[in-house]
Design a protein around this motif. Structure first.
Motif, mmCIF file in Angstrom:
data_model
loop_
_atom_site.group_PDB
_atom_site.id
_atom_site.type_symbol
_atom_site.label_atom_id
_atom_site.label_comp_id
_atom_site.label_asym_id
_atom_site.label_seq_id
_atom_site.Cartn_x
_atom_site.Cartn_y
_atom_site.Cartn_z
ATOM 1 N N TYR A 167 0.774 -1.232 0.000
ATOM 2 C CA TYR A 167 0.000 0.000 0.000
ATOM 3 C C TYR A 167 0.813 1.293 0.000
ATOM 4 O O TYR A 167 0.475 2.231 -0.708
ATOM 5 C CB TYR A 167 -0.921 0.012 1.237
ATOM 6 C CG TYR A 167 -1.615 1.338 1.446
ATOM 7 C CD1 TYR A 167 -2.771 1.637 0.728
ATOM 8 C CD2 TYR A 167 -1.104 2.296 2.315
ATOM 9 C CE1 TYR A 167 -3.413 2.861 0.889
ATOM 10 C CE2 TYR A 167 -1.739 3.520 2.475
ATOM 11 C CZ TYR A 167 -2.890 3.794 1.766
ATOM 12 O OH TYR A 167 -3.507 4.988 1.917
ATOM 13 N N SER A 204 -5.478 2.717 -4.614
ATOM 14 C CA SER A 204 -4.565 1.692 -4.082
ATOM 15 C C SER A 204 -4.851 0.299 -4.628
ATOM 16 O O SER A 204 -3.970 -0.544 -4.674
ATOM 17 C CB SER A 204 -4.605 1.703 -2.560
ATOM 18 O OG SER A 204 -5.934 1.514 -2.115
ATOM 19 N N ASP A 227 -9.299 -4.551 -3.345
ATOM 20 C CA ASP A 227 -8.629 -3.503 -2.566
ATOM 21 C C ASP A 227 -7.347 -4.076 -1.975
ATOM 22 O O ASP A 227 -7.161 -5.289 -1.929
ATOM 23 C CB ASP A 227 -9.557 -2.951 -1.477
ATOM 24 C CG ASP A 227 -9.141 -1.542 -1.036
ATOM 25 O OD1 ASP A 227 -8.143 -1.004 -1.570
ATOM 26 O OD2 ASP A 227 -9.808 -0.971 -0.163
ATOM 27 N N ASP A 228 -6.482 -3.169 -1.503
ATOM 28 C CA ASP A 228 -5.207 -3.635 -0.970
ATOM 29 C C ASP A 228 -5.315 -4.164 0.441
ATOM 30 O O ASP A 228 -4.577 -5.048 0.842
ATOM 31 C CB ASP A 228 -4.188 -2.486 -1.010
ATOM 32 C CG ASP A 228 -4.643 -1.332 -0.141
ATOM 33 O OD1 ASP A 228 -4.200 -1.230 1.004
ATOM 34 O OD2 ASP A 228 -5.491 -0.540 -0.613
HETATM 35 MG MG MG Z 1 -7.466 2.249 -0.676
#
Ligand code: MG
Ligand code: 5GP
Ligand code: SF4
Length: 459
Positions: free
Chosen positions: A242, A283, A345-346
């Motif tokens: 991230y 991200s 998502d990360d």
């Molecule tokens: Mg994010």
């Protein structure tokens, strides 16, 4: 946080400003520059973004000199008061010194108590200030020895830049938790948290500063030492997941490619029949591209981000966080309506982001929502400079994946495994040499901490 320094450049403060601009993603709370003209240090530091704090061109006339260091801050240790802005700058018997720190010291409170007993008067609540006090007290003659003496007493994560009237010193802790990069621009040496800062000022990448290494730069040139106790390096894998910018190369790999590989590995571990792969921007984007490539499911931008909103997570106030997601993201109905959507998502920290986004996606007419996370469940807090919340706030510290799936209201939920994470980072043939800190996922902390993180002070 992010650090940047340059030595031997006619426009040192200007270059530092640009460097900090490119490191803005590493901290948006405050920033500062300290410059040296060879005789004295001058500083400008304030709360706010780089572009706002350094809006007035007159400031650069007040920061003359051929060397400068700078810092962008997001609060881990220490409050968000203006007096905690970095670089910290002090005058002491040997002259002036400034320091910029990325990381977090795990024994700062102990050292601070001890130093206060001895009469030290602290002017900030930042962990970094103990380094200055330790350094001021040591009897060694050379600057490098004084810094080493101080650092031999602190434990934790530190990528540091020091500036005196005539020298710049860069140090990376023996575990190498945070990145630190060395470059060159014409005759000047440059040190930065990430290579994206070198790219912007068109500096040439030389190499990474190694775990435990100290580099002293003065008018005679560059000098490298290893004055600290040797440890097994354990760079922070969350930088890849991230924190770092995808166009940076850190710990020997370009972040973008690593993130994409996380997405590919995630598709191998948690395949699903679906119509479209949608990242949570920004991200989640590289991992979503990897997931789409590996699975053959088309990649679409099904969520559009308002780019004038900062990173919600880093906003230090809970009340602002609450609105964050809606202010930031809006679905594209055409992409989502009637579709089986894989959302990438990360990470899931508290779970509030994912829950709100899934609600939004369902509202836009999705038939199914499958969430895939390109890291393992974040079950443990970080003590090494990433501002994860306390254990009780981390949803996966007290909830099973099934429970989280229910909470965020996804149809299915899959997290990248720790083995998959390491394999994707280093390649399966190099697993033996794949040494990274993964403590926030597995709870095995490479450096034991003396106090439990029961409040946000420890960061
Ligand atoms: Mg994010
Ligand atoms: P949550 O709502 O679950 O607490 O937040 C998860 C989201 O926060 C993810 O989209 C992640 O990209 C973002 N995020 C922003 N800053 C950070 C950070 O410093 N740590 C982590 N783990 N996630 C962050
Ligand atoms: Fe990075 Fe997690 Fe280790 Fe902290 S605990 S240094 S975030 S891998």
């Amino acid at each position: 946080c992010g650090v940047f320094g340059i030595y031997g450049h006619p426009e040192a403060a200007n270059m530092t400003y640009l460097g900090l601009y490119s490191l803005q993603h590493r901290g948006q709370e405050s920033c500062g520059i300290v410059a040296s003209d060879g005789h004295s240090l001058r500083a400008h530091r304030k709360s706010g973004l780089v572009a706002d704090v350094f809006r007035d061109p007159v400031l650069f006339e007040r920061l003359p000199g051929q060397s400068a260091i700078g810092h962008v801050r997001y609060s881990t240790a220490g409050g968000n008061d203006e007096k905690n802005c970095q670089p910290i700058m002090v005058d002491y018997v040997r002259g002036s010194i400034a320091v910029a720190h990325n990381g977090n010291l795990i024994n700062a409170q102990e050292l601070r108590n001890e130093l206060e007993q001895l009469g030290s008067i602290f002017s900030t609540v930042a962990d970094t200030e103990v380094i200055i006090h330790l350094l001021a007290r040591t009897q060694s003659d050379s600057l490098s020895e004084r810094i080493a003496d101080a650092l031999r007493r602190v434990r934790g994560a530190y990528s540091l830049l020091f500036l005196t009237e005539t020298r710049m010193v860069a140090v990376r802790d023996p575990n190498g938790f945070r990145p630190l990069i060395l470059g060159k621009l014409d005759g000047a040496y440059v040190v930065a948290s990430e290579t994206c800062a070198l790219d912007l000022i068109e500096a040439e990448f030389i190499r990474e500063i190694e775990p435990g290494e100290m580099i002293i730069i003065d008018k005679k040139g560059l000098h490298s030492l290893f004055p600290l106790e040797v440890a097994q390096p354990s760079p922070c894998i969350f930088e890849y997941i991230y924190f770092a910018r995808p166009d940076s190369t850190i710990f020997g790999r370009e972040v973008y490619g690593v993130r994409k590989e996380y997405g590919r590995q995630l598709a191998r571990e948690f395949p699903v029949e679906a119509d479209v792969v949608v990242p949570i921007p920004d991200s989640g984007v590289p991992a979503a591209i990897g997931y789409a490539e590996q699975s053959g499911i088309p990649f679409e931008l099904g969520l559009i981000r308002n780019h004038y909103v900062g990173r919600t997570f880093i906003e230090p106030q809970q009340s602002i966080r609450h609105f964050g997601v809606k202010i930031k993201l809006n679905p594209v109905r055409e992409v989502i309506e009637g579709k089986r959507v894989v959302v990438i998502d990360d990470s899931i920290v508290r779970g509030t982001t994912a829950r709100k986004i899934i609600k939004m996606i369902r509202h836009a007419g999705a038939k199914e929502v499958h969430v895939r996370i390109s890291s393992p469940p974040t079950s443990y807090p970080c003590y090494y400079g990433i501002d994860t919340p306390t254990r009780t706030e981390l949803i996966s510290s007290s909830h099973s994946i099934e429970e989280i799936n229910r909470y965020i209201t996804s149809d299915t939920l899959g997290y990248l495994s720790i083995e998959g994470l390491l394999k994707a980072t280093c390649g399966s043939e190099n697993l033996e040499q794949c040494h990274f800190c993964t403590a926030c996922f597995c709870g095995r902390y490479p450096l034991k901490f003396p106090r439990l993180k029961d409040d946000r002070q420890l960061g």
